[in-house]
Write a protein that holds these residues in place. Structure first.
Motif, PDB file in Angstrom:
ATOM      1  N   MET A 148      -8.134   0.169  -6.746  1.00  0.00           N
ATOM      2  CA  MET A 148      -7.204   1.089  -6.092  1.00  0.00           C
ATOM      3  C   MET A 148      -5.842   0.993  -6.756  1.00  0.00           C
ATOM      4  O   MET A 148      -5.564   0.066  -7.530  1.00  0.00           O
ATOM      5  N   LEU A 149      -4.980   1.980  -6.463  1.00  0.00           N
ATOM      6  CA  LEU A 149      -3.581   1.948  -6.882  1.00  0.00           C
ATOM      7  C   LEU A 149      -2.720   1.691  -5.658  1.00  0.00           C
ATOM      8  O   LEU A 149      -3.003   2.177  -4.567  1.00  0.00           O
ATOM      9  N   GLY A 150      -1.641   0.927  -5.850  1.00  0.00           N
ATOM     10  CA  GLY A 150      -0.765   0.655  -4.723  1.00  0.00           C
ATOM     11  C   GLY A 150       0.377  -0.246  -5.133  1.00  0.00           C
ATOM     12  O   GLY A 150       0.492  -0.623  -6.302  1.00  0.00           O
ATOM     13  N   PHE A 151       1.225  -0.584  -4.189  1.00  0.00           N
ATOM     14  CA  PHE A 151       2.376  -1.471  -4.365  1.00  0.00           C
ATOM     15  C   PHE A 151       3.487  -0.798  -5.161  1.00  0.00           C
ATOM     16  O   PHE A 151       4.617  -0.687  -4.699  1.00  0.00           O
ATOM     17  N   LEU A 152       3.186  -0.361  -6.391  1.00  0.00           N
ATOM     18  CA  LEU A 152       4.133   0.355  -7.240  1.00  0.00           C
ATOM     19  C   LEU A 152       3.413   1.542  -7.870  1.00  0.00           C
ATOM     20  O   LEU A 152       2.190   1.497  -8.043  1.00  0.00           O
ATOM     21  N   PRO A 153       4.128   2.602  -8.260  1.00  0.00           N
ATOM     22  CA  PRO A 153       3.470   3.700  -8.971  1.00  0.00           C
ATOM     23  C   PRO A 153       2.777   3.202 -10.240  1.00  0.00           C
ATOM     24  O   PRO A 153       3.401   2.587 -11.097  1.00  0.00           O
ATOM     25  N   GLY A 154       1.473   3.443 -10.325  1.00  0.00           N
ATOM     26  CA  GLY A 154       0.708   3.022 -11.492  1.00  0.00           C
ATOM     27  C   GLY A 154       0.174   1.612 -11.442  1.00  0.00           C
ATOM     28  O   GLY A 154      -0.489   1.169 -12.384  1.00  0.00           O
ATOM     29  N   PHE A 155       0.431   0.864 -10.349  1.00  0.00           N
ATOM     30  CA  PHE A 155      -0.042  -0.511 -10.227  1.00  0.00           C
ATOM     31  C   PHE A 155      -1.517  -0.482  -9.831  1.00  0.00           C
ATOM     32  O   PHE A 155      -1.868  -0.077  -8.721  1.00  0.00           O
ATOM     33  N   ALA A 156      -2.388  -0.907 -10.741  1.00  0.00           N
ATOM     34  CA  ALA A 156      -3.837  -0.862 -10.525  1.00  0.00           C
ATOM     35  C   ALA A 156      -4.355  -2.245 -10.156  1.00  0.00           C
ATOM     36  O   ALA A 156      -4.200  -3.200 -10.917  1.00  0.00           O
ATOM     37  N   PHE A 157      -4.973  -2.350  -8.985  1.00  0.00           N
ATOM     38  CA  PHE A 157      -5.624  -3.593  -8.571  1.00  0.00           C
ATOM     39  C   PHE A 157      -7.011  -3.626  -9.198  1.00  0.00           C
ATOM     40  O   PHE A 157      -7.840  -2.743  -8.929  1.00  0.00           O
ATOM     41  N   MET A 158      -7.289  -4.635 -10.019  1.00  0.00           N
ATOM     42  CA  MET A 158      -8.538  -4.699 -10.775  1.00  0.00           C
ATOM     43  C   MET A 158      -9.310  -5.973 -10.460  1.00  0.00           C
ATOM     44  O   MET A 158      -8.731  -7.032 -10.246  1.00  0.00           O
ATOM     45  N   THR A 189      -6.780  -9.019 -10.869  1.00  0.00           N
ATOM     46  CA  THR A 189      -5.811  -9.027 -11.955  1.00  0.00           C
ATOM     47  C   THR A 189      -5.105  -7.680 -11.966  1.00  0.00           C
ATOM     48  O   THR A 189      -5.630  -6.694 -11.428  1.00  0.00           O
ATOM     49  N   ALA A 190      -3.930  -7.623 -12.558  1.00  0.00           N
ATOM     50  CA  ALA A 190      -3.149  -6.387 -12.556  1.00  0.00           C
ATOM     51  C   ALA A 190      -2.103  -6.445 -13.660  1.00  0.00           C
ATOM     52  O   ALA A 190      -1.842  -7.504 -14.243  1.00  0.00           O
ATOM     53  N   ILE A 191      -1.517  -5.288 -13.933  1.00  0.00           N
ATOM     54  CA  ILE A 191      -0.384  -5.171 -14.853  1.00  0.00           C
ATOM     55  C   ILE A 191       0.771  -4.555 -14.075  1.00  0.00           C
ATOM     56  O   ILE A 191       0.611  -3.481 -13.480  1.00  0.00           O
ATOM     57  N   TYR A 192       1.901  -5.209 -14.065  1.00  0.00           N
ATOM     58  CA  TYR A 192       3.078  -4.657 -13.395  1.00  0.00           C
ATOM     59  C   TYR A 192       3.627  -3.489 -14.221  1.00  0.00           C
ATOM     60  O   TYR A 192       4.105  -3.696 -15.335  1.00  0.00           O
TER      61      TYR A 192
END
Length: 265
Positions: A148-158, A189-192
């Motif tokens: 899903m995406l969330g927290f910040l625009p473009g933040f992908a929870f993987m 894992t994610a990328i800020y």
């Protein structure tokens, strides 16, 4: 075939309700959420369901927001319940995701190359009882799914992170996590995509932008996409980093990192 999961309906204010499928992050729950999201979208398109303002999917739930001037919960809930039961039993729900995602390969400069890129690499390695090189190898050995995406625009929870690397979030979150930081927490894992506060473990940095208002689809990664990480050295990282502003300003995202799937952005 029947899934060993169920759902419950939760109140979410006077203009929304939430369908919750479970309490953990699991692919099968995400599949049920995705199937229900798709089914309700079809119901809206056919006119069966009206007055819906927005639907918000998460790892394990779907929130349906409606306009009380156009519809009521009494009208919406029976339709939602019927489709939720179907989502649990459908082959779509068993297929992990109704959307066939694309596959991306994103470069990462880990903390062994540039310490500032992954300031938590050594600490996480020690907590896992592994050498830093093995942490990097494990992290880059998995094809992750965008939940899903969330927290910040473009933040992908993987997910899912290799079990050996699974650790709780930091006990003391940072006030500033640099944009591009590649991080882990729990099984994810994610990328800020932007600089922000954060409590995840920082292992490296990715020089590819994840969000731009200039692109037709502003977020690079979408739910159902899959992501592989490729370790790069400091030299390649700096060369790619020098192109970031160009990629942000471009009319299309950097599709050179798309290795499978259609460039539908």
């Amino acid at each position: 075939m029947t899934l060993s999961i169920s759902f419950r309906i939760l109140n979410a204010g006077d203009t929304a309700l939430t369908i919750e499928f479970g309490e953990r992050v699991e692919r099968r729950l995400l599949a049920a959420v995705t199937a229900l999201d798709a089914a309700l979208a079809r119901a809206i398109g056919s006119g069966e369901l009206h007055g819906i303002v927005e639907m918000v999917p998460t790892f394990r739930s779907l929130t349906v927001i409606y306009d009380p001037l156009l519809s009521t919960r009494a009208e919406i809930e029976p339709i939602v319940i019927r489709h939720a039961h179907a989502a649990l039993c459908s082959s779509v729900a068993m297929d992990r995701n109704a959307r066939r995602g694309r596959v991306w390969q994103l470069p990462v400069c880990y903390g062994d190359e540039i310490a500032a890129c992954g300031p938590d690499l050594d600490e996480l390695a020690q907590a896992c009882g592994l050498p830093p090189a093995e942490v990097i190898r494990l992290h880059a050995s998995v094809t992750y799914e965008v939940y899903m995406l969330g927290f910040l625009p473009g933040f992908a929870f993987m997910g899912d992170l290799p079990e050996l690397l699974s650790r709780p979030r930091r006990s003391e979150p940072r006030l500033r996590v640099p944009a591009g930081s590649v991080a882990t927490a729990g099984t994810l894992t994610a990328i800020y995509p932007w600089e922000s506060p954060g409590g995840w473990h920082l292992l490296g940095a990715c020089p590819v932008p994840l969000f731009s208002a200039n692109w037709p689809q502003a977020a690079l990664l979408l739910p159902g996409d899959r992501v592989r990480f490729r370790a790069v050295d400091a030299t390649e990282y700096r060369l790619l980093l020098a192109k970031m502003l160009e990629w942000y300003a471009a009319a299309r995202p950097p599709l050179a990192f798309l290795v499978d799937g259609e460039a539908d952005q």
